[in-house]
Design a protein around this motif. Structure first.
Motif, PDB file in Angstrom:
ATOM      1  N   SER A 219      29.786  87.506  24.756  1.00  0.00           N
ATOM      2  CA  SER A 219      28.855  88.141  25.687  1.00  0.00           C
ATOM      3  C   SER A 219      29.553  89.174  26.556  1.00  0.00           C
ATOM      4  O   SER A 219      29.024  90.262  26.806  1.00  0.00           O
ATOM      5  CB  SER A 219      28.200  87.071  26.569  1.00  0.00           C
ATOM      6  OG  SER A 219      27.313  87.648  27.501  1.00  0.00           O
ATOM      7  N   SER A 220      30.761  88.862  27.000  1.00  0.00           N
ATOM      8  CA  SER A 220      31.518  89.788  27.858  1.00  0.00           C
ATOM      9  C   SER A 220      31.923  91.058  27.122  1.00  0.00           C
ATOM     10  O   SER A 220      31.982  92.138  27.716  1.00  0.00           O
ATOM     11  CB  SER A 220      32.780  89.097  28.397  1.00  0.00           C
ATOM     12  OG  SER A 220      32.449  87.995  29.208  1.00  0.00           O
TER      13      SER A 220
ATOM     14  N   ARG B  72      48.077  76.035  17.572  1.00  0.00           N
ATOM     15  CA  ARG B  72      46.868  75.415  17.034  1.00  0.00           C
ATOM     16  C   ARG B  72      45.791  75.199  18.079  1.00  0.00           C
ATOM     17  O   ARG B  72      44.654  74.884  17.743  1.00  0.00           O
ATOM     18  CB  ARG B  72      47.207  74.070  16.385  1.00  0.00           C
ATOM     19  CG  ARG B  72      48.100  74.189  15.153  1.00  0.00           C
ATOM     20  CD  ARG B  72      48.288  72.827  14.499  1.00  0.00           C
ATOM     21  NE  ARG B  72      49.088  72.942  13.279  1.00  0.00           N
ATOM     22  CZ  ARG B  72      49.376  71.910  12.491  1.00  0.00           C
ATOM     23  NH1 ARG B  72      48.927  70.701  12.798  1.00  0.00           N
ATOM     24  NH2 ARG B  72      50.098  72.089  11.412  1.00  0.00           N
ATOM     25  N   ARG B  73      46.147  75.338  19.345  1.00  0.00           N
ATOM     26  CA  ARG B  73      45.178  75.092  20.417  1.00  0.00           C
ATOM     27  C   ARG B  73      45.058  76.319  21.311  1.00  0.00           C
ATOM     28  O   ARG B  73      46.010  77.080  21.478  1.00  0.00           O
ATOM     29  CB  ARG B  73      45.586  73.872  21.257  1.00  0.00           C
ATOM     30  CG  ARG B  73      45.574  72.563  20.481  1.00  0.00           C
ATOM     31  CD  ARG B  73      45.910  71.390  21.400  1.00  0.00           C
ATOM     32  NE  ARG B  73      45.844  70.116  20.691  1.00  0.00           N
ATOM     33  CZ  ARG B  73      46.832  69.607  19.981  1.00  0.00           C
ATOM     34  NH1 ARG B  73      47.987  70.267  19.896  1.00  0.00           N
ATOM     35  NH2 ARG B  73      46.693  68.449  19.357  1.00  0.00           N
ATOM     36  N   ARG B  74      43.895  76.462  21.890  1.00  0.00           N
ATOM     37  CA  ARG B  74      43.631  77.614  22.765  1.00  0.00           C
ATOM     38  C   ARG B  74      44.581  77.619  23.960  1.00  0.00           C
ATOM     39  O   ARG B  74      45.093  78.669  24.354  1.00  0.00           O
ATOM     40  CB  ARG B  74      42.164  77.585  23.225  1.00  0.00           C
ATOM     41  CG  ARG B  74      41.181  77.742  22.080  1.00  0.00           C
ATOM     42  CD  ARG B  74      39.791  77.254  22.468  1.00  0.00           C
ATOM     43  NE  ARG B  74      39.093  78.162  23.349  1.00  0.00           N
ATOM     44  CZ  ARG B  74      38.225  79.084  22.942  1.00  0.00           C
ATOM     45  NH1 ARG B  74      37.966  79.225  21.651  1.00  0.00           N
ATOM     46  NH2 ARG B  74      37.613  79.859  23.806  1.00  0.00           N
ATOM     47  N   ALA B  75      44.818  76.440  24.533  1.00  0.00           N
ATOM     48  CA  ALA B  75      45.713  76.358  25.691  1.00  0.00           C
ATOM     49  C   ALA B  75      47.126  76.780  25.317  1.00  0.00           C
ATOM     50  O   ALA B  75      47.826  77.431  26.113  1.00  0.00           O
ATOM     51  CB  ALA B  75      45.715  74.940  26.252  1.00  0.00           C
TER      52      ALA B  75
ATOM     53  N   LEU C 219      40.146  84.600  27.152  1.00  0.00           N
ATOM     54  CA  LEU C 219      40.475  83.230  26.761  1.00  0.00           C
ATOM     55  C   LEU C 219      41.281  82.546  27.857  1.00  0.00           C
ATOM     56  O   LEU C 219      41.096  81.354  28.146  1.00  0.00           O
ATOM     57  CB  LEU C 219      41.266  83.257  25.450  1.00  0.00           C
ATOM     58  CG  LEU C 219      41.691  81.923  24.833  1.00  0.00           C
ATOM     59  CD1 LEU C 219      40.464  81.123  24.409  1.00  0.00           C
ATOM     60  CD2 LEU C 219      42.594  82.167  23.630  1.00  0.00           C
ATOM     61  N   ALA C 220      42.174  83.293  28.470  1.00  0.00           N
ATOM     62  CA  ALA C 220      43.034  82.744  29.524  1.00  0.00           C
ATOM     63  C   ALA C 220      42.239  82.331  30.755  1.00  0.00           C
ATOM     64  O   ALA C 220      42.706  81.499  31.544  1.00  0.00           O
ATOM     65  CB  ALA C 220      44.100  83.766  29.916  1.00  0.00           C
ATOM     66  N   THR C 221      41.041  82.880  30.930  1.00  0.00           N
ATOM     67  CA  THR C 221      40.207  82.506  32.076  1.00  0.00           C
ATOM     68  C   THR C 221      39.356  81.271  31.774  1.00  0.00           C
ATOM     69  O   THR C 221      38.601  80.807  32.636  1.00  0.00           O
ATOM     70  CB  THR C 221      39.280  83.657  32.482  1.00  0.00           C
ATOM     71  OG1 THR C 221      38.311  83.882  31.441  1.00  0.00           O
ATOM     72  CG2 THR C 221      40.068  84.929  32.732  1.00  0.00           C
ATOM     73  N   GLY C 222      39.464  80.748  30.546  1.00  0.00           N
ATOM     74  CA  GLY C 222      38.750  79.529  30.193  1.00  0.00           C
ATOM     75  C   GLY C 222      37.378  79.738  29.591  1.00  0.00           C
ATOM     76  O   GLY C 222      36.611  78.783  29.435  1.00  0.00           O
ATOM     77  N   LEU C 223      37.053  80.982  29.214  1.00  0.00           N
ATOM     78  CA  LEU C 223      35.733  81.250  28.644  1.00  0.00           C
ATOM     79  C   LEU C 223      35.601  80.693  27.230  1.00  0.00           C
ATOM     80  O   LEU C 223      36.578  80.625  26.482  1.00  0.00           O
ATOM     81  CB  LEU C 223      35.469  82.760  28.613  1.00  0.00           C
ATOM     82  CG  LEU C 223      35.389  83.502  29.958  1.00  0.00           C
ATOM     83  CD1 LEU C 223      34.959  84.945  29.727  1.00  0.00           C
ATOM     84  CD2 LEU C 223      34.438  82.807  30.912  1.00  0.00           C
ATOM     85  N   SER C 224      34.391  80.301  26.868  1.00  0.00           N
ATOM     86  CA  SER C 224      34.092  79.843  25.509  1.00  0.00           C
ATOM     87  C   SER C 224      33.951  81.049  24.590  1.00  0.00           C
ATOM     88  O   SER C 224      33.897  82.203  25.042  1.00  0.00           O
ATOM     89  CB  SER C 224      32.785  79.051  25.496  1.00  0.00           C
ATOM     90  OG  SER C 224      31.690  79.918  25.799  1.00  0.00           O
TER      91      SER C 224
END
Length: 210
Positions: A172-173, A195-198, A161-166
């Motif tokens: 898939s990874s 509440r947000r991924r970031a 998630l920290a690398t920005g993947l969906s």
């Protein structure tokens, strides 16, 4: 009459459950599903009182069943979700409850206890067998609860998630479905109180998790 849908990837187990449960005059099986996708369709079409869910709906993963609980609890909040599975793990019991399950029963319980759990869940009550209840108590009284501790899989998801993947790319990874990846991301955000991924990445970085 309590209507029930069976969700288990083994047809022979569904047949056995149907045979046992339909001996009870107040219980009837109205539908069956082998996968999460099938279960969503069956539940939406038939709207049973109780959905009996095995957590392991795909090889090597308990999380398809958890993701199914979460989806059904959102779309059908009054539907009784009862986990019936082989895994007795404190973390899984707690995660199932957070995902919307009203009860958790291990597959080797006797018929009487299973029927009691189904009836309780159909009434809107909680139902746990003795071992699952003990697991809940242990998790609630431990110093580091399952509620705020990230699992190994969640830490793997967090790093991606920290690398920005969906969600699809994370799935898939890690060779899991996008739905399961989404479920893990939601749990991570809940446990980190964001509440947000970031925000999840920021809080995890501050805590030294990534």
């Amino acid at each position: 009459m309590t209507t029930i849908a069976l969700v288990d990837d083994h047809a022979i187990l569904r047949e056995g459950l149907r045979s046992v449960l339909e001996r009870e005059p107040d219980l009837t099986i109205v539908g069956e599903a082998a996968t999460k996708a099938e279960a969503v369709v069956v539940a939406g079409h038939l709207v049973p009182d109780v959905v009996l869910i095995d957590l392991k709906l795909s090889a090597g993963s308990d999380f398809e069943g958890l993701a199914l609980c979460a989806e059904l609890s959102r779309s059908h909040p009054r539907m009784g979700l009862l986990v019936l599975t082989t895994s007795l793990d404190e973390r899984l019991v707690v995660e199932a409850v957070h995902a919307g399950a009203r009860g958790y029963v291990v597959k080797d319980v006797d018929t009487t206890e299973l029927v009691r759990a189904i009836r309780a869940v159909s009434r809107g009550e909680s139902a746990f067998d003795s071992r699952s209840a003990s697991a809940m108590v242990r998790s609630m009284t431990s110093g580091a609860t399952a509620d705020n501790r990230l699992s190994d899989r969640e830490l793997e998801v967090l790093k991606l998630l920290a690398t920005g993947l969906s969600n699809a790319q994370i799935g898939s990874s890690l060779f899991i479905s996008a739905t399961t990846a989404k479920f893990h991301v939601s749990n991570i955000m809940r446990k980190l109180g964001v509440r947000r991924r970031a925000e999840a990445v920021y809080e995890a970085s501050k805590a030294g998790l990534i």
